[in-house]
Each structure stands twice: as structure tokens, then as C-alpha cells.
Design a protein around this motif. Structure first.
Motif, PDB file in Angstrom:
ATOM      1  N   THR A   1      49.930  60.220  34.199  1.00 44.60           N
ATOM      2  CA  THR A   1      49.014  61.337  34.405  1.00 44.60           C
ATOM      3  C   THR A   1      47.611  60.784  34.537  1.00 44.60           C
ATOM      4  O   THR A   1      47.182  59.966  33.719  1.00 44.60           O
ATOM      5  CB  THR A   1      49.077  62.308  33.212  1.00 44.60           C
ATOM      6  OG1 THR A   1      50.414  62.778  33.078  1.00 44.60           O
ATOM      7  CG2 THR A   1      48.154  63.490  33.421  1.00 44.60           C
ATOM      8  N   SER A   2      46.909  61.227  35.564  1.00 47.74           N
ATOM      9  CA  SER A   2      45.576  60.716  35.847  1.00 47.74           C
ATOM     10  C   SER A   2      44.552  61.838  35.740  1.00 47.74           C
ATOM     11  O   SER A   2      44.683  62.867  36.396  1.00 47.74           O
ATOM     12  CB  SER A   2      45.560  60.109  37.252  1.00 47.74           C
ATOM     13  OG  SER A   2      44.398  59.370  37.469  1.00 47.74           O
ATOM     14  N   LYS A   3      43.546  61.643  34.894  1.00 47.12           N
ATOM     15  CA  LYS A   3      42.428  62.594  34.778  1.00 47.12           C
ATOM     16  C   LYS A   3      41.291  62.086  35.655  1.00 47.12           C
ATOM     17  O   LYS A   3      40.948  60.905  35.609  1.00 47.12           O
ATOM     18  CB  LYS A   3      41.978  62.722  33.331  1.00 47.12           C
ATOM     19  CG  LYS A   3      43.043  63.357  32.459  1.00 47.12           C
ATOM     20  CD  LYS A   3      42.488  63.780  31.126  1.00 47.12           C
ATOM     21  CE  LYS A   3      43.544  64.356  30.237  1.00 47.12           C
ATOM     22  NZ  LYS A   3      44.112  65.591  30.673  1.00 47.12           N
TER      23      LYS A   3
ATOM     24  N   THR B   1      37.321  62.427  37.195  1.00 45.11           N
ATOM     25  CA  THR B   1      35.952  62.939  37.061  1.00 45.11           C
ATOM     26  C   THR B   1      35.094  62.332  38.166  1.00 45.11           C
ATOM     27  O   THR B   1      35.298  61.189  38.571  1.00 45.11           O
ATOM     28  CB  THR B   1      35.334  62.599  35.694  1.00 45.11           C
ATOM     29  OG1 THR B   1      35.389  61.192  35.494  1.00 45.11           O
ATOM     30  CG2 THR B   1      36.045  63.300  34.561  1.00 45.11           C
TER      31      THR B   1
ATOM     32  N   SER C   1      41.167  52.990  32.903  1.00 45.83           N
ATOM     33  CA  SER C   1      40.311  53.607  33.914  1.00 45.83           C
ATOM     34  C   SER C   1      40.222  52.768  35.190  1.00 45.83           C
ATOM     35  O   SER C   1      40.331  51.547  35.168  1.00 45.83           O
ATOM     36  CB  SER C   1      38.912  53.869  33.359  1.00 45.83           C
ATOM     37  OG  SER C   1      38.244  52.653  33.126  1.00 45.83           O
TER      38      SER C   1
ATOM     39  N   THR D   1      39.013  57.542  37.283  1.00 46.84           N
ATOM     40  CA  THR D   1      40.314  58.075  36.890  1.00 46.84           C
ATOM     41  C   THR D   1      40.761  57.372  35.625  1.00 46.84           C
ATOM     42  O   THR D   1      40.587  56.166  35.484  1.00 46.84           O
ATOM     43  CB  THR D   1      41.374  57.880  37.991  1.00 46.84           C
ATOM     44  OG1 THR D   1      41.551  56.485  38.221  1.00 46.84           O
ATOM     45  CG2 THR D   1      40.973  58.577  39.274  1.00 46.84           C
ATOM     46  N   ASN D   2      41.284  58.127  34.696  1.00 42.77           N
ATOM     47  CA  ASN D   2      41.880  57.597  33.466  1.00 42.77           C
ATOM     48  C   ASN D   2      43.348  57.957  33.517  1.00 42.77           C
ATOM     49  O   ASN D   2      43.705  59.138  33.478  1.00 42.77           O
ATOM     50  CB  ASN D   2      41.195  58.183  32.232  1.00 42.77           C
ATOM     51  CG  ASN D   2      39.780  57.682  32.107  1.00 42.77           C
ATOM     52  OD1 ASN D   2      39.558  56.504  31.961  1.00 42.77           O
ATOM     53  ND2 ASN D   2      38.820  58.584  32.220  1.00 42.77           N
ATOM     54  N   THR D   3      44.195  56.936  33.620  1.00 43.23           N
ATOM     55  CA  THR D   3      45.623  57.135  33.859  1.00 43.23           C
ATOM     56  C   THR D   3      46.435  56.630  32.679  1.00 43.23           C
ATOM     57  O   THR D   3      46.224  55.509  32.208  1.00 43.23           O
ATOM     58  CB  THR D   3      46.037  56.413  35.159  1.00 43.23           C
ATOM     59  OG1 THR D   3      45.181  56.853  36.218  1.00 43.23           O
ATOM     60  CG2 THR D   3      47.476  56.730  35.521  1.00 43.23           C
TER      61      THR D   3
ATOM     62  N   LYS E   1      42.568  69.390  41.802  1.00 44.42           N
ATOM     63  CA  LYS E   1      43.062  69.192  40.438  1.00 44.42           C
ATOM     64  C   LYS E   1      42.326  68.046  39.754  1.00 44.42           C
ATOM     65  O   LYS E   1      42.168  66.982  40.320  1.00 44.42           O
ATOM     66  CB  LYS E   1      44.549  68.868  40.447  1.00 44.42           C
ATOM     67  CG  LYS E   1      45.419  69.991  40.938  1.00 44.42           C
ATOM     68  CD  LYS E   1      46.867  69.555  40.957  1.00 44.42           C
ATOM     69  CE  LYS E   1      47.738  70.624  41.576  1.00 44.42           C
ATOM     70  NZ  LYS E   1      49.123  70.139  41.713  1.00 44.42           N
ATOM     71  N   THR E   2      41.904  68.279  38.514  1.00 45.53           N
ATOM     72  CA  THR E   2      41.267  67.212  37.740  1.00 45.53           C
ATOM     73  C   THR E   2      42.288  66.468  36.885  1.00 45.53           C
ATOM     74  O   THR E   2      41.949  65.468  36.273  1.00 45.53           O
ATOM     75  CB  THR E   2      40.130  67.768  36.858  1.00 45.53           C
ATOM     76  OG1 THR E   2      40.655  68.796  36.027  1.00 45.53           O
ATOM     77  CG2 THR E   2      38.999  68.311  37.724  1.00 45.53           C
ATOM     78  N   THR E   3      43.543  66.936  36.849  1.00 46.54           N
ATOM     79  CA  THR E   3      44.645  66.207  36.226  1.00 46.54           C
ATOM     80  C   THR E   3      45.772  66.145  37.255  1.00 46.54           C
ATOM     81  O   THR E   3      46.236  67.182  37.725  1.00 46.54           O
ATOM     82  CB  THR E   3      45.134  66.899  34.947  1.00 46.54           C
ATOM     83  OG1 THR E   3      44.047  66.967  34.021  1.00 46.54           O
ATOM     84  CG2 THR E   3      46.276  66.131  34.309  1.00 46.54           C
TER      85      THR E   3
END
Length: 168
Positions: A73-75, A77, A145, A135-137, A93-95
């Protein structure tokens, strides 16, 4: 002689590392170790699916993920890098849940999302706005990140159209 000494040293050190929990990640059949081995790319919407990066895109663009682990899952910003300019809106989508598995040895597309950014103020030149995406995955070994710096061209103002007369 040197090669045998190195092999013997490695053979003796590996069990000690495993006891301490510091064993290196074991690569799968395709040669990919699990962890932070993916990459993100920025592309124009509709561009071919190749693993290339576009440093200057329109206000609507695609973010693409390659070679990440299964079900990561990647957030996402976005940060403006222009002094005095802020990002006032993000559509997309931000996620993002990534579908494919880099551990299979593929270098395929694991996910994509289309984004449109809105900004406060005008860009300082005709190059557009300077943006950094982070991205934080999940599933990474260590830092999870990834970031990419790119330019976003301003969107053309939308024309509300010609008002209609409700009496006609």
C-alpha cells in the motif's frame, strides 16, 4: 587461496548473523529481494506503459509504480517546491494498493493513479510549478519512501459556458 578464505569466512559469519537477526534478505527465483526495490514514475495520461519518466507534465498526469512487492500500500503526498505557492487541491487516490508482485522477477507496472493538482498563485515562469511527490509504501526493509521532483504545467481556466435563459 583468497577465494577459499573468503568463502570460509562467509560460511562462518552467516550463522552468526542469522542468530542475531541480521541475515541478508534472500532473493527469490527472479533475483529480487523483498523490500524497498520499487520505483515511481511520472507520465502524461495515456503515455505508453514503458518504465520512463516525464519531468514536465500537464496539470493532470499519471503516477506509476514499478517493481513493488505484492499487495503493498502506497500513501501519496505532493509538496510545492515554489516559494509562496501551495497546492490547494489534489484529485486522485492518496492511498493506492499495488496489484502485482516484483518478487516474480517481472519489471512490470504494479499500479497507476491519475492526479490533477490545483495551485495558489501563478507559476513564476512558463515552465510551470515545481512539485515533489513522496510515496510511503508498506513492506520495505528500512526507509519506505520514494520521491520524485517534476514540473506541472498550469491548467487552463475552465469556461463556465454561456448561461442559458430559463425562460426559453
Amino acid at each position: 587461496m583468497r577465494a577459499r578464505l573468503l568463502s570460509a569466512t562467509t560460511a562462518l559469519a552467516l550463522p552468526a548473523l542469522m542468530v542475531l537477526g541480521a541475515a541478508p534478505a534472500i532473493a527469490d527465483k527472479g533475483g529480487n529481494a523483498p523490500g524497498n526495490n520499487g520505483t515511481i514514475k511520472v507520465a502524461e495520461v495515456g503515455a505508453p506503459d514503458g518504465n520512463s519518466n516525464d519531468p514536465k507534465v500537464g496539470c493532470t498526469f499519471e503516477l506509476r509504480w514499478f517493481n513493488f512487492d505484492a499487495k503493498a500500500t502506497s500513501k501519496v503526498t505532493f509538496e510545492s517546491q515554489d516559494k509562496g505557492i501551495t497546492i490547494t487541491g489534489v484529485t486522485g487516490k492518496t492511498t493506492v494498493v499495488l496489484e502485482d508482485d516484483a518478487a516474480k522477477g517481472d519489471s512490470d507496472l504494479d499500479g497507476r493513479e491519475i492526479y490533477t493538482l490545483a495551485f495558489s498563485g501563478e507559476p513564476k515562469n512558463d515552465q510551470g510549478y515545481l512539485v515533489n511527490v513522496v510515496t510511503n509504501t508498506t513492506g520495505s526493509n528500512g526507509n519506505d519512501s520514494k520521491s520524485k521532483m517534476f514540473k506541472v504545467k498550469p491548467c487552463a481556466p475552465t469556461d463556465p459556458g454561456t448561461p442559458t435563459d430559463p425562460g426559453t
